[in-house]
Design a protein around this motif. Sequence first.
Motif, PDB file in Angstrom:
ATOM      1  N   ARG A 100       0.804  -1.219   0.000  1.00 50.05           N
ATOM      2  CA  ARG A 100       0.000   0.000   0.000  1.00 50.05           C
ATOM      3  C   ARG A 100       0.839   1.271   0.000  1.00 50.05           C
ATOM      4  O   ARG A 100       0.515   2.229  -0.696  1.00 50.05           O
ATOM      5  CB  ARG A 100      -0.972  -0.008   1.183  1.00 50.05           C
ATOM      6  CG  ARG A 100      -2.060  -1.058   1.029  1.00 50.05           C
ATOM      7  CD  ARG A 100      -2.977  -1.132   2.235  1.00 50.05           C
ATOM      8  NE  ARG A 100      -3.881  -0.011   2.359  1.00 50.05           N
ATOM      9  CZ  ARG A 100      -5.030   0.127   1.709  1.00 50.05           C
ATOM     10  NH1 ARG A 100      -5.407  -0.802   0.865  1.00 50.05           N
ATOM     11  NH2 ARG A 100      -5.794   1.175   1.896  1.00 50.05           N
ATOM     12  N   ALA A 101       1.926   1.296   0.759  1.00 44.01           N
ATOM     13  CA  ALA A 101       2.762   2.501   0.812  1.00 44.01           C
ATOM     14  C   ALA A 101       3.391   2.774  -0.554  1.00 44.01           C
ATOM     15  O   ALA A 101       3.398   3.920  -1.033  1.00 44.01           O
ATOM     16  CB  ALA A 101       3.843   2.352   1.872  1.00 44.01           C
ATOM     17  N   PHE A 102       3.907   1.730  -1.194  1.00 40.11           N
ATOM     18  CA  PHE A 102       4.485   1.899  -2.522  1.00 40.11           C
ATOM     19  C   PHE A 102       3.417   2.332  -3.517  1.00 40.11           C
ATOM     20  O   PHE A 102       3.639   3.237  -4.328  1.00 40.11           O
ATOM     21  CB  PHE A 102       5.153   0.604  -3.001  1.00 40.11           C
ATOM     22  CG  PHE A 102       5.634   0.687  -4.420  1.00 40.11           C
ATOM     23  CD1 PHE A 102       6.749   1.453  -4.749  1.00 40.11           C
ATOM     24  CD2 PHE A 102       4.965   0.013  -5.435  1.00 40.11           C
ATOM     25  CE1 PHE A 102       7.175   1.547  -6.060  1.00 40.11           C
ATOM     26  CE2 PHE A 102       5.391   0.104  -6.747  1.00 40.11           C
ATOM     27  CZ  PHE A 102       6.502   0.872  -7.066  1.00 40.11           C
ATOM     28  N   ALA A 103       2.252   1.702  -3.466  1.00 36.76           N
ATOM     29  CA  ALA A 103       1.163   2.040  -4.381  1.00 36.76           C
ATOM     30  C   ALA A 103       0.745   3.497  -4.195  1.00 36.76           C
ATOM     31  O   ALA A 103       0.509   4.218  -5.167  1.00 36.76           O
ATOM     32  CB  ALA A 103      -0.021   1.102  -4.160  1.00 36.76           C
ATOM     33  N   SER A 104       0.666   3.940  -2.957  1.00 37.69           N
ATOM     34  CA  SER A 104       0.293   5.321  -2.673  1.00 37.69           C
ATOM     35  C   SER A 104       1.339   6.291  -3.221  1.00 37.69           C
ATOM     36  O   SER A 104       1.001   7.287  -3.863  1.00 37.69           O
ATOM     37  CB  SER A 104       0.133   5.516  -1.163  1.00 37.69           C
ATOM     38  OG  SER A 104      -0.176   6.857  -0.879  1.00 37.69           O
ATOM     39  N   ALA A 105       2.610   5.986  -2.984  1.00 41.65           N
ATOM     40  CA  ALA A 105       3.684   6.854  -3.486  1.00 41.65           C
ATOM     41  C   ALA A 105       3.686   6.884  -5.011  1.00 41.65           C
ATOM     42  O   ALA A 105       3.852   7.944  -5.623  1.00 41.65           O
ATOM     43  CB  ALA A 105       5.029   6.367  -2.964  1.00 41.65           C
ATOM     44  N   LEU A 106       3.482   5.735  -5.628  1.00 37.60           N
ATOM     45  CA  LEU A 106       3.441   5.659  -7.087  1.00 37.60           C
ATOM     46  C   LEU A 106       2.278   6.481  -7.632  1.00 37.60           C
ATOM     47  O   LEU A 106       2.420   7.219  -8.614  1.00 37.60           O
ATOM     48  CB  LEU A 106       3.319   4.204  -7.523  1.00 37.60           C
ATOM     49  CG  LEU A 106       3.309   3.941  -9.023  1.00 37.60           C
ATOM     50  CD1 LEU A 106       4.631   4.382  -9.649  1.00 37.60           C
ATOM     51  CD2 LEU A 106       3.069   2.455  -9.285  1.00 37.60           C
ATOM     52  N   SER A 107       1.136   6.396  -6.980  1.00 39.93           N
ATOM     53  CA  SER A 107      -0.042   7.140  -7.408  1.00 39.93           C
ATOM     54  C   SER A 107       0.203   8.646  -7.337  1.00 39.93           C
ATOM     55  O   SER A 107      -0.164   9.383  -8.254  1.00 39.93           O
ATOM     56  CB  SER A 107      -1.243   6.762  -6.543  1.00 39.93           C
ATOM     57  OG  SER A 107      -2.371   7.506  -6.916  1.00 39.93           O
ATOM     58  N   VAL A 108       0.830   9.110  -6.265  1.00 41.55           N
ATOM     59  CA  VAL A 108       1.126  10.533  -6.121  1.00 41.55           C
ATOM     60  C   VAL A 108       2.087  10.989  -7.218  1.00 41.55           C
ATOM     61  O   VAL A 108       1.906  12.040  -7.834  1.00 41.55           O
ATOM     62  CB  VAL A 108       1.698  10.840  -4.718  1.00 41.55           C
ATOM     63  CG1 VAL A 108       2.261  12.245  -4.646  1.00 41.55           C
ATOM     64  CG2 VAL A 108       0.617  10.635  -3.660  1.00 41.55           C
ATOM     65  N   THR A 109       3.101  10.178  -7.495  1.00 42.21           N
ATOM     66  CA  THR A 109       4.065  10.517  -8.542  1.00 42.21           C
ATOM     67  C   THR A 109       3.381  10.590  -9.896  1.00 42.21           C
ATOM     68  O   THR A 109       3.624  11.525 -10.676  1.00 42.21           O
ATOM     69  CB  THR A 109       5.211   9.489  -8.568  1.00 42.21           C
ATOM     70  OG1 THR A 109       5.851   9.500  -7.288  1.00 42.21           O
ATOM     71  CG2 THR A 109       6.218   9.804  -9.648  1.00 42.21           C
ATOM     72  N   ILE A 110       2.516   9.630 -10.185  1.00 43.11           N
ATOM     73  CA  ILE A 110       1.796   9.632 -11.463  1.00 43.11           C
ATOM     74  C   ILE A 110       0.904  10.869 -11.560  1.00 43.11           C
ATOM     75  O   ILE A 110       0.800  11.495 -12.624  1.00 43.11           O
ATOM     76  CB  ILE A 110       1.003   8.322 -11.636  1.00 43.11           C
ATOM     77  CG1 ILE A 110       1.985   7.173 -11.865  1.00 43.11           C
ATOM     78  CG2 ILE A 110      -0.001   8.425 -12.778  1.00 43.11           C
ATOM     79  CD1 ILE A 110       1.363   5.803 -11.799  1.00 43.11           C
ATOM     80  N   ALA A 111       0.262  11.249 -10.462  1.00 44.88           N
ATOM     81  CA  ALA A 111      -0.569  12.453 -10.461  1.00 44.88           C
ATOM     82  C   ALA A 111       0.275  13.691 -10.759  1.00 44.88           C
ATOM     83  O   ALA A 111      -0.141  14.563 -11.535  1.00 44.88           O
ATOM     84  CB  ALA A 111      -1.286  12.608  -9.118  1.00 44.88           C
ATOM     85  N   GLN A 112       1.463  13.772 -10.184  1.00 43.33           N
ATOM     86  CA  GLN A 112       2.344  14.914 -10.444  1.00 43.33           C
ATOM     87  C   GLN A 112       2.782  14.951 -11.901  1.00 43.33           C
ATOM     88  O   GLN A 112       2.831  16.018 -12.519  1.00 43.33           O
ATOM     89  CB  GLN A 112       3.551  14.883  -9.516  1.00 43.33           C
ATOM     90  CG  GLN A 112       3.175  15.158  -8.078  1.00 43.33           C
ATOM     91  CD  GLN A 112       4.321  14.897  -7.110  1.00 43.33           C
ATOM     92  OE1 GLN A 112       5.244  14.154  -7.402  1.00 43.33           O
ATOM     93  NE2 GLN A 112       4.246  15.518  -5.945  1.00 43.33           N
ATOM     94  N   VAL A 113       3.089  13.786 -12.469  1.00 44.35           N
ATOM     95  CA  VAL A 113       3.444  13.720 -13.893  1.00 44.35           C
ATOM     96  C   VAL A 113       2.254  14.188 -14.735  1.00 44.35           C
ATOM     97  O   VAL A 113       2.413  14.953 -15.689  1.00 44.35           O
ATOM     98  CB  VAL A 113       3.899  12.296 -14.290  1.00 44.35           C
ATOM     99  CG1 VAL A 113       4.010  12.154 -15.808  1.00 44.35           C
ATOM    100  CG2 VAL A 113       5.223  11.953 -13.627  1.00 44.35           C
TER     101      VAL A 113
END
Length: 170
Positions: A100-113
């Motif tokens: 979940r922590a990795f998925a959350s971080a990945l989601s935030v990064t994708i949103a920023q992109v």
Amino acid sequence: MADILQSLADGPASRVAWYLVGVGIVGLFGNGMAGQYGDRSAMGVTVLSLAVPPAASLATITLTGRTMLFLIPFAIWGAAGNAGVIANQLRVMNEAPEARAFASALSVTIAQVGIGLGALIGGKVIDAERLAALASANAAIGIAGLAVALLIVVTVRRSKQQVVPAACDP
């Protein structure tokens, strides 16, 4: 958003700043709605957040400079956009409960992109075609996002329907 407000609303930078603060505040409402309904259907909220902003941006651009009513679709645009970020984060975290922590971080990064790409594409559209073409570009991006969402839904459903054979003991 700032360019739309400054150019079409013909407002001073200080007023534009307050409009953007308002979008942030209604964005919190969008976050809350995504959190409330995202547990039931994160993909449903994602699809809604892809479909609403193009229509809201068209209405905003159409009404800006003519009446203060442009603030209504502008607020809807902001709320739906923020709801999409949260819905995607919930969806990704639910798909990978063991990370979940990795998925959350990945989601935030994708949103920023996505935000960066949206600004880049929007800037190019404004430079080439002026602000009036921005709503059409938003609609095209929204349709592309809906196509990706459909692809994700189909892929996830297929992967859940596949039967994994049990290991045989020799």
